[in-house]
Motif scaffolding. Sequence first.
Motif, PDB file in Angstrom:
ATOM      1  N   TYR A   1       0.837  -1.201   0.000  1.00  0.00           N
ATOM      2  CA  TYR A   1       0.000   0.000   0.000  1.00  0.00           C
ATOM      3  C   TYR A   1       0.873   1.254   0.000  1.00  0.00           C
ATOM      4  O   TYR A   1       2.012   1.207   0.458  1.00  0.00           O
ATOM      5  CB  TYR A   1      -0.898   0.001   1.247  1.00  0.00           C
ATOM      6  N   PRO A   2       0.339   2.372  -0.538  1.00  0.00           N
ATOM      7  CA  PRO A   2      -0.980   2.604  -1.136  1.00  0.00           C
ATOM      8  C   PRO A   2      -1.000   2.206  -2.618  1.00  0.00           C
ATOM      9  O   PRO A   2       0.039   2.168  -3.272  1.00  0.00           O
ATOM     10  CB  PRO A   2      -1.179   4.107  -0.974  1.00  0.00           C
TER      11      PRO A   2
ATOM     12  N   PHE B   1     -10.353   3.786  -7.659  1.00  0.00           N
ATOM     13  CA  PHE B   1     -10.369   3.743  -6.199  1.00  0.00           C
ATOM     14  C   PHE B   1      -8.963   3.997  -5.659  1.00  0.00           C
ATOM     15  O   PHE B   1      -8.006   3.351  -6.083  1.00  0.00           O
ATOM     16  CB  PHE B   1     -10.884   2.388  -5.704  1.00  0.00           C
ATOM     17  N   ARG B   2      -8.876   4.914  -4.747  1.00  0.00           N
ATOM     18  CA  ARG B   2      -7.617   5.257  -4.082  1.00  0.00           C
ATOM     19  C   ARG B   2      -7.576   4.474  -2.776  1.00  0.00           C
ATOM     20  O   ARG B   2      -8.396   4.699  -1.883  1.00  0.00           O
ATOM     21  CB  ARG B   2      -7.575   6.764  -3.836  1.00  0.00           C
ATOM     22  N   VAL B   3      -6.630   3.564  -2.663  1.00  0.00           N
ATOM     23  CA  VAL B   3      -6.602   2.612  -1.555  1.00  0.00           C
ATOM     24  C   VAL B   3      -5.337   2.855  -0.730  1.00  0.00           C
ATOM     25  O   VAL B   3      -4.236   2.503  -1.140  1.00  0.00           O
ATOM     26  CB  VAL B   3      -6.638   1.165  -2.077  1.00  0.00           C
ATOM     27  N   LEU B   4      -5.513   3.453   0.434  1.00  0.00           N
ATOM     28  CA  LEU B   4      -4.371   3.780   1.287  1.00  0.00           C
ATOM     29  C   LEU B   4      -4.016   2.638   2.238  1.00  0.00           C
ATOM     30  O   LEU B   4      -2.867   2.510   2.655  1.00  0.00           O
ATOM     31  CB  LEU B   4      -4.662   5.041   2.095  1.00  0.00           C
ATOM     32  N   SER B   5      -5.017   1.819   2.591  1.00  0.00           N
ATOM     33  CA  SER B   5      -4.797   0.702   3.506  1.00  0.00           C
ATOM     34  C   SER B   5      -5.818  -0.388   3.196  1.00  0.00           C
ATOM     35  O   SER B   5      -6.732  -0.198   2.390  1.00  0.00           O
ATOM     36  CB  SER B   5      -4.946   1.167   4.953  1.00  0.00           C
ATOM     37  N   GLU B   6      -5.694  -1.525   3.849  1.00  0.00           N
ATOM     38  CA  GLU B   6      -6.603  -2.641   3.581  1.00  0.00           C
ATOM     39  C   GLU B   6      -8.055  -2.255   3.828  1.00  0.00           C
ATOM     40  O   GLU B   6      -8.959  -2.711   3.119  1.00  0.00           O
ATOM     41  CB  GLU B   6      -6.225  -3.844   4.446  1.00  0.00           C
ATOM     42  N   ALA B   7      -8.288  -1.381   4.791  1.00  0.00           N
ATOM     43  CA  ALA B   7      -9.660  -0.962   5.088  1.00  0.00           C
ATOM     44  C   ALA B   7     -10.310  -0.248   3.914  1.00  0.00           C
ATOM     45  O   ALA B   7     -11.544  -0.283   3.759  1.00  0.00           O
ATOM     46  CB  ALA B   7      -9.673  -0.061   6.324  1.00  0.00           C
ATOM     47  N   ASP B   8      -9.504   0.404   3.069  1.00  0.00           N
ATOM     48  CA  ASP B   8     -10.040   1.147   1.921  1.00  0.00           C
ATOM     49  C   ASP B   8     -10.371   0.243   0.746  1.00  0.00           C
ATOM     50  O   ASP B   8     -10.918   0.708  -0.261  1.00  0.00           O
ATOM     51  CB  ASP B   8      -9.024   2.201   1.453  1.00  0.00           C
TER      52      ASP B   8
END
Length: 312
Positions: free
Chosen positions: A146-147, A162-169
């Motif tokens: 990540y990210p 989709f902008r994914v900074l961590s697993e939660a995103d």
Amino acid sequence: MSGRLPALRCTDAAAFGRVAVLMGGDTSERAVSLDSGRNVLAALRSRGVDADGVDGVPALLDALQAGRFQRVFNILHGGVGENGVLQGLLQALGVPFTGSGVLGSALTMDKIRTKQVWLSEGLPTPRYERLPKGADLRAAADRLGYPVFVKPSGEGSSVGVFRVLSEADLVPAIDFAAAYDGELLMEQMVRGDELTVGILGGIALPSIRIVPAGEWYDYHAKYIADDTQYLCPGLEGDDEADIRDLALRAFHAAACSGWGRVDVMRDRERGLQLIEINTAPGMTGHSLVPKAAAQLGCDYAELCWRVLEQTL
């Protein structure tokens, strides 16, 4: 580096015959395409070109079979407007058209295959994972680290990104992937400057550095917001020369021609990184190629003329 464009090749609007400005269609980018098309149509008419708007490929085919048009200004964003289908149809009918041909259009509509070509040519682009239907997005993100960005391989205008900074995103991206029939691209996020370089007739226009008010340059920042900053040229000196050279090399490596736009990021550690190519760039009031052309004294109407004259 030249600060001027060459002289116009054609000064007689009658040389173009009757021109179809192809716009709209049924892709996810329909609204943007209609906006671009209306602007292009008004610009060509302002310079005396006999032009009419046509909404979508079926209507265009009917008009061409009826002998109504001699050439096509393609401003149909996404889908068949940029994936080689339209280009193959027009080539088969012997109708000149703006932009890249079949190969360049089809290749660059697929972000994954474009990256594969660039890597084979030794050109810089962020690490990525190909995500076919049913792929494990969490495992891919773990491999890349990540990210990351997750995006359709064959869409434009930041549709489905989709902008994914961590697993939660990852949850929204996973939900999107479950409903999406096409292939997805997961790409290492580049932290740094967002830039773009317009290409016009084999010339790289001045770069533009994009500074959105929010955290990233999404659909809202591109087409709706009025607080996004566009700095042109985006770089200076040797850095500006380097990004224009890289953009031209990337454009030609992907078999593109005519005009287009190459999106680039400047990573704080890895330098310039190629992101994607757009072979039918936006021509709205927020669009970037007109802003870059204006830096060389080329207004919107002249830009449309220069794109169209490449079909002669």
